[in-house]
Design a protein around this motif. Structure first.
Motif, PDB file in Angstrom:
ATOM      1  N   MET A  28       2.621   6.250  17.410  1.00 47.32           N
ATOM      2  CA  MET A  28       3.457   7.000  16.475  1.00 47.32           C
ATOM      3  C   MET A  28       2.659   8.005  15.655  1.00 47.32           C
ATOM      4  O   MET A  28       3.234   8.947  15.083  1.00 47.32           O
ATOM      5  CB  MET A  28       4.168   6.036  15.517  1.00 47.32           C
ATOM      6  N   LEU A  86       3.741  11.243  13.096  1.00 52.48           N
ATOM      7  CA  LEU A  86       3.702  11.013  11.655  1.00 52.48           C
ATOM      8  C   LEU A  86       2.791  12.022  10.961  1.00 52.48           C
ATOM      9  O   LEU A  86       3.080  12.462   9.840  1.00 52.48           O
ATOM     10  CB  LEU A  86       3.232   9.587  11.368  1.00 52.48           C
ATOM     11  N   LEU A 144       6.958   9.734   3.610  1.00 56.24           N
ATOM     12  CA  LEU A 144       6.380   9.301   4.880  1.00 56.24           C
ATOM     13  C   LEU A 144       6.500   7.784   5.046  1.00 56.24           C
ATOM     14  O   LEU A 144       6.908   7.291   6.105  1.00 56.24           O
ATOM     15  CB  LEU A 144       4.920   9.732   4.946  1.00 56.24           C
ATOM     16  N   ARG A 192      15.426   0.304  14.004  1.00 54.02           N
ATOM     17  CA  ARG A 192      15.184   0.817  15.351  1.00 54.02           C
ATOM     18  C   ARG A 192      16.011   0.108  16.406  1.00 54.02           C
ATOM     19  O   ARG A 192      16.320   0.667  17.445  1.00 54.02           O
ATOM     20  CB  ARG A 192      13.696   0.687  15.698  1.00 54.02           C
ATOM     21  N   GLY A 252      12.834  13.206   8.454  1.00 50.35           N
ATOM     22  CA  GLY A 252      11.631  12.434   8.757  1.00 50.35           C
ATOM     23  C   GLY A 252      11.961  11.098   9.388  1.00 50.35           C
ATOM     24  O   GLY A 252      11.248  10.621  10.278  1.00 50.35           O
ATOM     25  N   ALA A 299      12.555   3.540   9.847  1.00 50.17           N
ATOM     26  CA  ALA A 299      12.613   3.658  11.302  1.00 50.17           C
ATOM     27  C   ALA A 299      12.270   2.329  11.972  1.00 50.17           C
ATOM     28  O   ALA A 299      12.898   1.946  12.970  1.00 50.17           O
ATOM     29  CB  ALA A 299      11.654   4.746  11.782  1.00 50.17           C
ATOM     30  N   ALA A 301       9.725   8.619  17.377  1.00 42.77           N
ATOM     31  CA  ALA A 301       8.341   8.244  17.676  1.00 42.77           C
ATOM     32  C   ALA A 301       8.228   6.754  17.990  1.00 42.77           C
ATOM     33  O   ALA A 301       7.488   6.354  18.901  1.00 42.77           O
ATOM     34  CB  ALA A 301       7.439   8.611  16.499  1.00 42.77           C
ATOM     35  N   ARG A 302       8.960   5.939  17.245  1.00 40.34           N
ATOM     36  CA  ARG A 302       8.942   4.490  17.526  1.00 40.34           C
ATOM     37  C   ARG A 302       9.562   4.185  18.882  1.00 40.34           C
ATOM     38  O   ARG A 302       9.059   3.321  19.621  1.00 40.34           O
ATOM     39  CB  ARG A 302       9.706   3.739  16.429  1.00 40.34           C
ATOM     40  N   ALA A 346      10.549   9.772  12.906  1.00 42.87           N
ATOM     41  CA  ALA A 346       9.854   8.490  13.007  1.00 42.87           C
ATOM     42  C   ALA A 346      10.580   7.539  13.957  1.00 42.87           C
ATOM     43  O   ALA A 346       9.947   6.774  14.699  1.00 42.87           O
ATOM     44  CB  ALA A 346       9.726   7.860  11.619  1.00 42.87           C
ATOM     45  N   THR A 352       9.027   5.989   7.792  1.00 43.58           N
ATOM     46  CA  THR A 352       8.450   5.085   8.788  1.00 43.58           C
ATOM     47  C   THR A 352       9.007   3.682   8.638  1.00 43.58           C
ATOM     48  O   THR A 352       9.376   3.026   9.634  1.00 43.58           O
ATOM     49  CB  THR A 352       6.922   5.067   8.648  1.00 43.58           C
TER      50      THR A 352
END
Length: 295
Positions: free
Chosen positions: A207, A211, A83, A94, A169, A90, A176-177, A173, A87
């Motif tokens: 996020m 997550l 995780l 990004r 994952g 990401a 989500a970002r 992530a 994250t």
């Protein structure tokens, strides 16, 4: 009303292939496993009902207790690491820039490689004599453990391979970002918030639902994903069973010892363990969200 009924029928028709697959590949195998867990079966003689004998035998099985502990250990270590890694990568990758596309491909690539091939590559990386990992550790003056013959390094080698497969994952992530509205970050900047405050107060809360879903998914995955690395990288050892997990123990009882009833009981315990841990995570997440709301 007719249009709504027709739309429902079309939706049901689209769901039929999915539901058929779920029944054939999930529901029926689980039902067969649940039935076999209460039998003695070796593929030669017909199954013989033995009631709770298999489950009672598990309580007295030292190897089962070791495998249960190992499964919990691997899940407790790999889920947070995956995780955090997904994250962090990401956030790092990004925005378009030099090397970002190559970095994204490198993160996702291990997911596209078959588990067996990836385990063989991992064996080469962990080779104690000429593997790149030990060569790098030796170059900076750090200890070079024997990753397959020492208990703790062997456990971390299995965890490391599971953490390496965080591409799915990472994509979640990253999405989500990207879903964080730019205007919220601009407002935070106008209010004088620094990068860390903006992340903690703006980016991370947006996020967070994705997550949390990723954490639950990785929990389910982590109890299953140790089978290939434990079998091919460490062969369930080094003794005494340092990397033997519940999936590997079930496999060996079924296909090496022909104890299909006993293996089914192990699988049933694994299912109950996974469901219990996920339920506990959901309860803790719900309590945590209530605490945030009150504050």
């Amino acid at each position: 009303m007719r249009l709504a009924a027709a739309e429902k029928r079309r939706t049901l028709l689209l769901l039929i292939p999915f539901l058929t697959g779920v029944v054939l590949l999930v529901v029926l195998p689980f039902a067969a496993t649940a039935v076999l867990a209460f039998t003695e079966y070796d593929l030669v003689r017909p199954p013989r009902f033995v009631g709770m004998d298999n489950l009672r035998a598990l309580l007295d099985d030292d190897v089962f207790r070791i495998a249960l502990r190992n499964s919990l250990l691997f899940a407790a270590a790999s889920v947070p690491l995956r995780l955090i890694g997904a994250t962090g990568l990401a956030l790092l990758l990004r925005r378009p820039g030099p090397g970002v596309r190559s970095g994204r491909i490198a993160v996702v690539l291990p997911v596209a490689i078959p588990d067996v091939a990836l385990a063989l590559v991992w064996l080469w990386i962990l080779n104690p004599l000429y593997g790149p990992l030990n060569l790098a550790l030796d170059a900076v003056g750090l200890p070079t453990p024997s990753w397959r013959s020492e208990a703790v390094p062997a456990q971390w080698s299995v965890i490391g391979l599971s953490v390496l497969q965080l591409g799915e994952g990472f994509l979640l992530a990253l999405a989500a970002r990207a879903s964080v509205p730019r205007v919220l970050e601009e407002i935070a900047a106008v209010e004088g918030a620094g990068p860390w405050t903006t992340f903690r107060r703006v980016v991370f809360p947006v996020m967070l639902p994705a997550l949390l879903l990723l954490a639950i998914r990785d929990t389910v995955w982590s109890f299953q994903a140790t089978f290939v690395p434990a079998l091919l990288v460490t062969d369930g050892g080094p003794p005494p069973y340092a990397t033997t997990t519940l999936p590997l123990l079930a496999y060996r009882n079924a296909f090496e010892y022909l104890r299909y009833g006993y293996a089914s009981a192990i699988t049933l315990v694994l299912f109950a363990l996974t469901a219990s841990v996920v339920w506990l995570e959901i309860r803790l997440i719900a309590r945590w969200r209530r605490t945030l709301r009150w504050n």
